[in-house]
Design an enzyme around this catalytic site. Structure first.
Site, PDB file in Angstrom:
ATOM      1  N   SER A  68     -11.090   2.660  -3.763  1.00  0.00           N
ATOM      2  CA  SER A  68      -9.907   1.799  -3.799  1.00  0.00           C
ATOM      3  C   SER A  68     -10.221   0.297  -3.736  1.00  0.00           C
ATOM      4  O   SER A  68     -10.832  -0.226  -4.656  1.00  0.00           O
ATOM      5  CB  SER A  68      -8.990   2.225  -2.661  1.00  0.00           C
ATOM      6  OG  SER A  68      -7.749   1.636  -2.815  1.00  0.00           O
ATOM      7  N   ASP A 280      -4.510  -2.700  -6.850  1.00  0.00           N
ATOM      8  CA  ASP A 280      -5.836  -2.604  -6.233  1.00  0.00           C
ATOM      9  C   ASP A 280      -6.715  -1.669  -7.081  1.00  0.00           C
ATOM     10  O   ASP A 280      -6.320  -1.261  -8.173  1.00  0.00           O
ATOM     11  CB  ASP A 280      -5.738  -2.162  -4.764  1.00  0.00           C
ATOM     12  CG  ASP A 280      -5.368  -0.704  -4.620  1.00  0.00           C
ATOM     13  OD1 ASP A 280      -4.810  -0.129  -5.585  1.00  0.00           O
ATOM     14  OD2 ASP A 280      -5.639  -0.108  -3.564  1.00  0.00           O
ATOM     15  N   ASP A 284      -3.015   2.204  -6.089  1.00  0.00           N
ATOM     16  CA  ASP A 284      -1.994   2.729  -5.186  1.00  0.00           C
ATOM     17  C   ASP A 284      -1.352   1.622  -4.345  1.00  0.00           C
ATOM     18  O   ASP A 284      -0.556   1.899  -3.457  1.00  0.00           O
ATOM     19  CB  ASP A 284      -2.510   3.890  -4.313  1.00  0.00           C
ATOM     20  CG  ASP A 284      -3.691   3.519  -3.442  1.00  0.00           C
ATOM     21  OD1 ASP A 284      -4.070   2.332  -3.423  1.00  0.00           O
ATOM     22  OD2 ASP A 284      -4.239   4.430  -2.792  1.00  0.00           O
ATOM     23  N   PRO A 503      -9.939  -1.350  14.671  1.00  0.00           N
ATOM     24  CA  PRO A 503     -11.101  -1.075  13.831  1.00  0.00           C
ATOM     25  C   PRO A 503     -10.628  -0.618  12.460  1.00  0.00           C
ATOM     26  O   PRO A 503      -9.709   0.210  12.367  1.00  0.00           O
ATOM     27  CB  PRO A 503     -11.819   0.060  14.570  1.00  0.00           C
ATOM     28  CG  PRO A 503     -10.785   0.696  15.437  1.00  0.00           C
ATOM     29  CD  PRO A 503      -9.717  -0.318  15.709  1.00  0.00           C
TER      30      PRO A 503
HETATM   31  C1  G16 Z   1      -6.453   2.496   2.557  1.00  0.00           C
HETATM   32  C2  G16 Z   1      -5.287   3.241   3.149  1.00  0.00           C
HETATM   33  C3  G16 Z   1      -4.212   2.257   3.560  1.00  0.00           C
HETATM   34  C4  G16 Z   1      -4.792   1.212   4.502  1.00  0.00           C
HETATM   35  C5  G16 Z   1      -6.037   0.568   3.896  1.00  0.00           C
HETATM   36  C6  G16 Z   1      -6.781  -0.311   4.860  1.00  0.00           C
HETATM   37  O1  G16 Z   1      -6.031   1.824   1.414  1.00  0.00           O
HETATM   38  O2  G16 Z   1      -4.799   4.159   2.207  1.00  0.00           O
HETATM   39  O3  G16 Z   1      -3.187   2.989   4.171  1.00  0.00           O
HETATM   40  O4  G16 Z   1      -3.865   0.233   4.779  1.00  0.00           O
HETATM   41  O5  G16 Z   1      -6.951   1.565   3.487  1.00  0.00           O
HETATM   42  O6  G16 Z   1      -7.165   0.455   5.963  1.00  0.00           O
HETATM   43  P1  G16 Z   1      -8.100  -0.096   7.099  1.00  0.00           P
HETATM   44  O7  G16 Z   1      -7.438  -1.320   7.638  1.00  0.00           O
HETATM   45  O8  G16 Z   1      -8.198   1.011   8.104  1.00  0.00           O
HETATM   46  O9  G16 Z   1      -9.427  -0.454   6.480  1.00  0.00           O
HETATM   47  P2  G16 Z   1      -6.872   1.850   0.075  1.00  0.00           P
HETATM   48  O10 G16 Z   1      -5.961   1.230  -0.928  1.00  0.00           O
HETATM   49  O11 G16 Z   1      -8.126   1.061   0.324  1.00  0.00           O
HETATM   50  O12 G16 Z   1      -7.154   3.308  -0.163  1.00  0.00           O
END
Ligand code: G16
Length: 547
Positions: A68, A280, A284, A503
Site C-alpha cells: 500500500s 495511495d 484503498d 506504534p
Molecule cells: C493501513 C491500514 C489503515 C491504517 C494505515 C496506517 O493502510 O489499512 O487502516 O490507517 O495502514 O497504519 P499505521 O499507522 O498502523 O501504520 P494502508 O493503506 O497502508 O494499507
C-alpha cells in the site's frame, strides 16, 4: 491417507520458501508488512492459511500482495474474509504463528490450527489472489499460490488489481453474484452505471464541473482508473498524473504523502481552484485538495469526506422520509473540528476506534448506515440489510410522491456506487464527485463546511516500538511509565490542544499526532511530544529536530 499426502507436499514445497532463522514478524494494522526480501516464506504460509480459512468457512478467501502506502522496496499481504472483510483476530493469531514457525516446526503449527478449528481437510478450498505494481509482487504472489496449491486449494489469480477490487471479487463470489459480477469488467460496469444514473439528471452540469485531476501515486490505482475511463463515458473529465509511466511508487506523491506533508504531490499540473485527488499505492485511500488564488494549499482529508457523505445521506433520508440511524466512525487522528461539527452541528452519532479499517468497519456495522473514514482517507459506507431493503421498497413503490421517490432512487444508486467491502479510492472518488454534482457544490463550498484545527504528524524511531502500549482507542498511553503524564503536561501549554502517540502497524516507527489553535503551536507540540517519546520509549538515532 489424504491428509498425510498433503502434509508431505507442504513439507516439500515449503523447503523452496525457507524462513530466515530467527526472523519474527508481527501481524500489523493491515497484515504483514516489511522489506520485500523478508517475505517469501510469509507468502507461502499465508497461501496455506488462506486455504485453511476457505475450508473452514466453505467460502472463497482473498489474498492481496501489497504494501500500500509503504515505499517500493517493501511489500506485504492482506487477507480477505468471505464478505470482503479483513480476517478475525483469532485467525490473525494463527497467521502470526504460521509466519514465525521455524522451518522444522511449520507442520506442527499447521496441524495445530487444523485441530483447533476442526477443519475438514477433504473440503474444497478457493483462494482469489491479487497484486499491486511493486517489482517484488510478481514473485511473492507465486510463493502465495504455491502455498495454496500445496494444500490442495484452487486459485484464481486476478493479477494486477487494486486491493478494494479484490475485496469486491471475493464478496461477489461468496454472494453468488448478488453483490455483483466477480470480474473486473463487472466492477467497472456496476460502479459506472450507478455514477451515471446519479449524475445524468443533474441539471446544468457544465464540462468545467466535470474536471478532476487525479494523482495515481504511480501505482495500481492509476492503471485501473485508465481502464475504467471508457465506462464513465462523459461523466467526468479526468486528467491522470503519476500514472506509472515513469515515476516511482508513492515517492513524493500519493494520498499518504499529501495528507502527512499537507502539501501538493509532485508531478500534478495543478491550476488554482481546480479539484485534485490522490490515491495511495493500492488505491484503498483517497484525499482531495486544491490551491486557492493566493496559492494556499487546502486539504480535504478523510474527515471532510465523511462529513460530506454523511451530510448528503442525512439529507436524502429526510427527503425520503426514512427513519434510519446514521453514524460516523473515526479514529484518534480525526481532526477535533470534524468531530465537533459532526456531533454538535450535524447531530449524528460519532464513534472512535483504534486505527485500522478492520476496527472501523466492525463499529460501522452496528448502525443502519455506518460511515467510516480514517483521516488518512481510508473509508467507506456500510448499509445494513434493513436499510437496503427499506430503500429498495421505497424506490419501487408507485404511490410514493415525487420527492420521496427521487430521494429513494438517489439512495439506491448511491448504495450501488459504494464498495461496501472496504475503503476504495475509485468508488469513493466517484461518490464524492456525484455528491458534489447532485448538491451543486464546488470543492470550495465543501471545504468551508468546517475549518480544520492546525495539526502535525511526525514519526519517531525507537529500538522497539512495542515499548508503547495504548488504551482508550489509542488516545492515551499506558507504557512506558511517565509518557502519558509528560504528554498531558505538554498539551496543557497549548490552546485547543490534543496529542497522542501510537506504534505504527505498518512501518517500524512510533507515530505522533498533535493539534492546536495555530500551526506554530501544533508544530511545537508535535516536536515536544516526539522528544518525550524519544527520551522515554528508547529512541534511536538522532534526537528529533524541530521542523
Ligand atoms: C493501513 C491500514 C489503515 C491504517 C494505515 C496506517 O493502510 O489499512 O487502516 O490507517 O495502514 O497504519 P499505521 O499507522 O498502523 O501504520 P494502508 O493503506 O497502508 O494499507
Amino acid at each position: 491417507n489424504y491428509t498425510m499426502a498433503q502434509f508431505k507436499e507442504v513439507s516439500q514445497k515449503s523447503a523452496l520458501h525457507p524462513k530466515p532463522v530467527g526472523l519474527v514478524l508481527q501481524y500489523g494494522t493491515a497484515g504483514f508488512r516489511t522489506n520485500a526480501t523478508q517475505l517469501d516464506h510469509v507468502m507461502f504460509r499465508m497461501g496455506l492459511l488462506a486455504t485453511l480459512r476457505s475450508k473452514k468457512t466453505k467460502a472463497t478467501i482473498g489474498v492481496m500482495v501489497t504494501a500500500s502506502h509503504n515505499p517500493e522496496e517493501d511489500n506485504g499481504v492482506k487477507l480477505v474474509d468471505p464478505m470482503g472483510e479483513m480476517v478475525t483476530p483469532t485467525w490473525e493469531g494463527y497467521a502470526t504463528e504460521l509466519a514465525n514457525a521455524e522451518q522444522d516446526g511449520l507442520l506442527a503449527v499447521l496441524k495445530d490450527v487444523i485441530e483447533r478449528e476442526a477443519i475438514n481437510m477433504a473440503q474444497e478450498a478457493y483462494v482469489f489472489v491479487g497484486k499491486d505494481t511493486r517489482r517484488s509482487s510478481e514473485i511473492l504472489s507465486k510463493a502465495l499460490l504455491d502455498g495454496v496449491h500445496s494444500l490442495g486449494g484452487q486459485s484464481k489469480d486476478y493479477g494486477l488489481v487494486t486491493t478494494p477490487q479484490l475485496h469486491y471479487m471475493v464478496c461477489c463470489q461468496n454472494t453468488q453474484g448478488r453483490y455483483g459480477e466477480a470480474t473486473i469488467k463487472g466492477y467497472y460496469q456496476k460502479l459506472s452505471n450507478a455514477f451515471l444514473q446519479l449524475t445524468n439528471n443533474v441539471p446544468n452540469r457544465t464540462d468545467d464541473q466535470k474536471v478532476l485531476l487525479v494523482d495515481g501515486a504511480n501505482g495500481i490505482g492509476a492503471l485501473k482508473l485508465s481502464e475504467m475511463v471508457t465506462y464513465l463515458k462523459n461523466g467526468l473529465q479526468l486528467s491522470l498524473f503519476n500514472d506509472c509511466s515513469s515515476g516511482k511508487l508513492n515517492h513524493l506523491c500519493g494520498a499518504d504523502y499529501v495528507k502527512v506533508q499537507q502539501r501538493a504531490p509532485k508531478g500534478v499540473d495543478m491550476v488554482a481552484g481546480e479539484r485534485c485527488c490522490s490515491y495511495d499505492g493500492d488505491a484503498d485511500r483517497i484525499v482531495y485538495y486544491y490551491t486557492d488564488s493566493a496559492g494556499r494549499f487546502h486539504l480535504l482529508d478523510g474527515d471532510k469526506i465523511a462529513t460530506l457523505i454523511s451530510t448528503y445521506l442525512k439529507e436524502l433520508l429526510i427527503q425520503a422520509g426514512l427513519d434510519l440511524q446514521i453514524a460516523v466512525v473515526q479514529t484518534a487522528y480525526a481532526n477535533g473540528s470534524s468531530t465537533h461539527y459532526l456531533e454538535d452541528v450535524m447531530k449524528v452519532i460519532v464513534r472512535c476506534t483504534k486505527t485500522g479499517v478492520k476496527h472501523l468497519h466492525h463499529a460501522a456495522q452496528e448502525f443502519d448506515i455506518g460511515v467510516y473514514f480514517e483521516a488518512n482517507g481510508h473509508g467507506t459506507v456500510l448499509f445494513s440489510k434493513t436499510a437496503e431493503e427499506k430503500i429498495e421498497q421505497l424506490a419501487q413503490h408507485s404511490n410514493t410522491n415525487d420527492e420521496k421517490k427521487r430521494a429513494a432512487h438517489l439512495l439506491q444508486n448511491t448504495v450501488n456506487l459504494i464498495n461496501q467491502t472496504v475503503g476504495d479510492a475509485i468508488s469513493d472518488m466517484l461518490l464524492i464527485e456525484a455528491v458534489l454534482a447532485v448538491k451543486g457544490m464546488t470543492v470550495q463550498h465543501w471545504d468551508a463546511i468546517y475549518t480544520d484545527l492546525p495539526n502535525r504528524q511526525l514519526k519517531v524511531k525507537v529500538a522497539d516500538r512495542r515499548a508503547i502500549d495504548t488504551t482508550d482507542a489509542e488516545r492515551r498511553t499506558v507504557s512506558p511509565a511517565g509518557l502519558q503524564e509528560a504528554i498531558d503536561l505538554l498539551v496543557k501549554k497549548h490552546r485547543q490542544a490534543r496529542s497522542f502517540v501510537r506504534p505504527s502497524g505498518t512501518e517500524d516507527v512510533v507515530r505522533v499526532y498533535a493539534e492546536a489553535d495555530t500551526q506554530e503551536s501544533a508544530d511545537d507540540l508535535a516536536h515536544e511530544v516526539s522528544l518525550a517519546v524519544y527520551r522515554l520509549a528508547g529512541g534511536v538515532g538522532e534526537e528529533p529536530k524541530h521542523l
